[in-house]
Design an enzyme around this catalytic site. Structure first.
Site, PDB file in Angstrom:
ATOM      1  N   CYS A  43       0.869  -1.191   0.000  1.00 46.53           N
ATOM      2  CA  CYS A  43       0.000   0.000   0.000  1.00 46.53           C
ATOM      3  C   CYS A  43       0.895   1.226   0.000  1.00 46.53           C
ATOM      4  O   CYS A  43       1.914   1.256   0.684  1.00 46.53           O
ATOM      5  CB  CYS A  43      -0.904  -0.010   1.230  1.00 46.53           C
ATOM      6  N   HIS A  44       0.505   2.254  -0.757  1.00 49.55           N
ATOM      7  CA  HIS A  44       1.340   3.439  -0.890  1.00 49.55           C
ATOM      8  C   HIS A  44       1.033   4.516   0.153  1.00 49.55           C
ATOM      9  O   HIS A  44       1.556   5.633   0.052  1.00 49.55           O
ATOM     10  CB  HIS A  44       1.202   4.032  -2.294  1.00 49.55           C
TER      11      HIS A  44
END
Length: 457
Positions: A168-169
């Protein structure tokens, strides 16, 4: 090197991943296998990726399309998962049904009642994918992007032996945002962050040896316009002392402090109503626009992104050092990574690639307040995952009852009725759920309370 993308019909995201892969020498010559159950979307993704390969003049890469993932998996080195179980109808149900009960959500895919609902229909399919990987590509690394991230990683760790990371960014994006708020070059920002997905905490924030938190605390008063769209996270920091890793739009629905209270959506500028569904329409428009660009003179290559999967694969293949923040099991071979979170939790922590191998390092305990908020989220995640693994309807109801926003707004019988309506809406996508101990039948006419004004999408 064979890379399989499952859910490749998410063309905007697939384009970004493949563009990154094509622009790195370590990942340019790949056997790219695209999988999707929608023939039309799969055909577009395949044409798009072939054009990207052609743009970089790479005769060493090949792109193949598959409707059946089992045909794509044998010999895979990496498997990237981006599936959406239930599609747009599933998202609409996760938003619109809770809205009937007065539950406002902004995204509804990670925590809260929307996260529970998505987890129930998503976890079984991802476990099937993982078991296919164990059978057909036992040495492959499974890289999951699908939400609800923490629940998915927890289920993978509990029920499969597949090697996996959840990607996940949110942490790296937040670091970029903080650098902008503080007017510090992102390269000069020194930070540490850890916690659970969408609720990690920046426990260190410095530049040139100077603690930047005093400046960050002062921003809402000194430059309110700069942070006007991020009011929820600044409000949390005001009371819990640390900045959270997910956008205010997401964060608002994870707690009972904001959306259930009249006036808070306006004061903190929280986007509610049809904003999430409008965003889906925008994604579809971007998909359609990509179709119109195929075969044209415009480049499909994008600026290198901050997405972890391409950079991680390149680091593992090249031996380059690389630090990223994946979601992993808190209980590692060397002990618990975050000491004041449950061992069963899925946590988001810094990991480093060195000489083609990933090392997981223990991090200091989180500050007490943020850790307490994380444990609250983990409790709901654990109940949902165990409900899926044990086909236990009681645990689904309990997950909803423990959720902060549901418990702030609904009585127990109303929460049960909400869950049951969501289960009926999702039907075949769900595991077989049975009562194990409780008799929690909602009485008739549970919807006697008024819906909250202006919050239904």
């Amino acid at each position: 090197m064979a890379i399989v993308i499952i859910g490749a019909g998410s063309t905007v995201f697939t384009r970004m991943l493949v563009s990154d892969l094509m622009q790195d020498a370590a990942t340019r010559d790949i056997d790219l296998r695209l999988v999707d159950t929608d023939p039309g979307r799969l055909a577009l993704a395949t044409a798009l990726c072939r054009q990207l390969v052609a743009e970089v003049g790479n005769a060493g890469a090949q792109v193949t399309a598959y409707l059946d993932r089992r045909q794509a998996l044998p010999g895979a080195t990496y498997v990237i998962n981006t599936i959406l179980v239930g599609g747009r109808p599933g998202i609409e149900a996760d938003l619109l049904i809770p809205a009937k009960y007065g539950i406002t959500q902004t995204v509804g895919d990670t925590l809260g009642i929307g996260g529970i609902s998505r987890g129930l229909r998503t976890i079984p399919e991802i476990l099937r994918i993982a078991r296919d990987i164990e059978e057909l590509a036992p040495d492959a690394l499974f890289l999951n992007y699908t939400n609800p991230m923490s629940m998915v990683v927890m289920a993978l760790e509990t029920a499969t032996g597949a090697r996996h990371f959840g990607l996940c960014h949110s942490i790296v994006n937040t670091a970029d945002e903080l650098a902008g708020y503080l007017d510090v070059p992102v390269a000069d920002l020194v930070w540490e962050a850890a916690g659970v997905n969408h609720m990690a905490w920046f426990t260190r924030l410095e530049s040139q040896g100077l603690d930047l938190y005093p400046s960050l605390f002062a921003l809402p008063a000194s430059d309110p316009g700069l942070v006007a769209g991020d009011g929820v996270r600044f409000e949390l920091m005001r009371y819990f002392g640390y900045f959270c890793s997910e956008s205010s739009k997401h964060t608002a629905e994870y707690f009972s402090y904001f959306l259930p209270h009249d006036g808070e959506t306006e004061r903190l500028r929280i986007p509610v109503g049809r904003e999430r569904l409008d965003a889906l329409d925008q994604q579809q428009a971007e998909h359609d626009a990509l179709a119109g660009r195929l075969g044209g003179v415009q480049s499909l290559l994008t600026e290198p992104s901050n997405e972890y999967a391409p950079a991680l694969i390149a680091a593992l293949e090249s031996g380059r050092p690389y630090t990223f923040h994946p979601n992993v099991a808190n209980q590692s071979a060397d002990g618990v990574l975050i000491g004041n979170l449950p061992a069963e939790a899925a946590v988001e922590v810094a990991c480093t690639v060195r000489n083609g191998a990933v090392s997981l390092d223990r991090v200091p305990d989180l500050p007490p307040g943020p850790a307490a908020l994380n444990r609250q989220a983990v409790a709901v995640q654990q109940l949902t995952v165990q409900a899926v693994l044990h086909h236990d309807l009681d645990l689904v109801h309990q997950a909803a009852l423990v959720d902060p926003q549901v418990s702030a707004i609904l009585k127990p019988d109303q929460a049960v009725a909400l869950v049951d309506e969501l289960l009926a809406a999702h039907g075949p996508s769900l595991p077989d759920l049975r009562r194990r101990r409780l008799i929690a039948v909602a009485p008739p006419n549970t919807l006697t309370h008024a819906s909250r004004k202006g919050n239904a999408p």
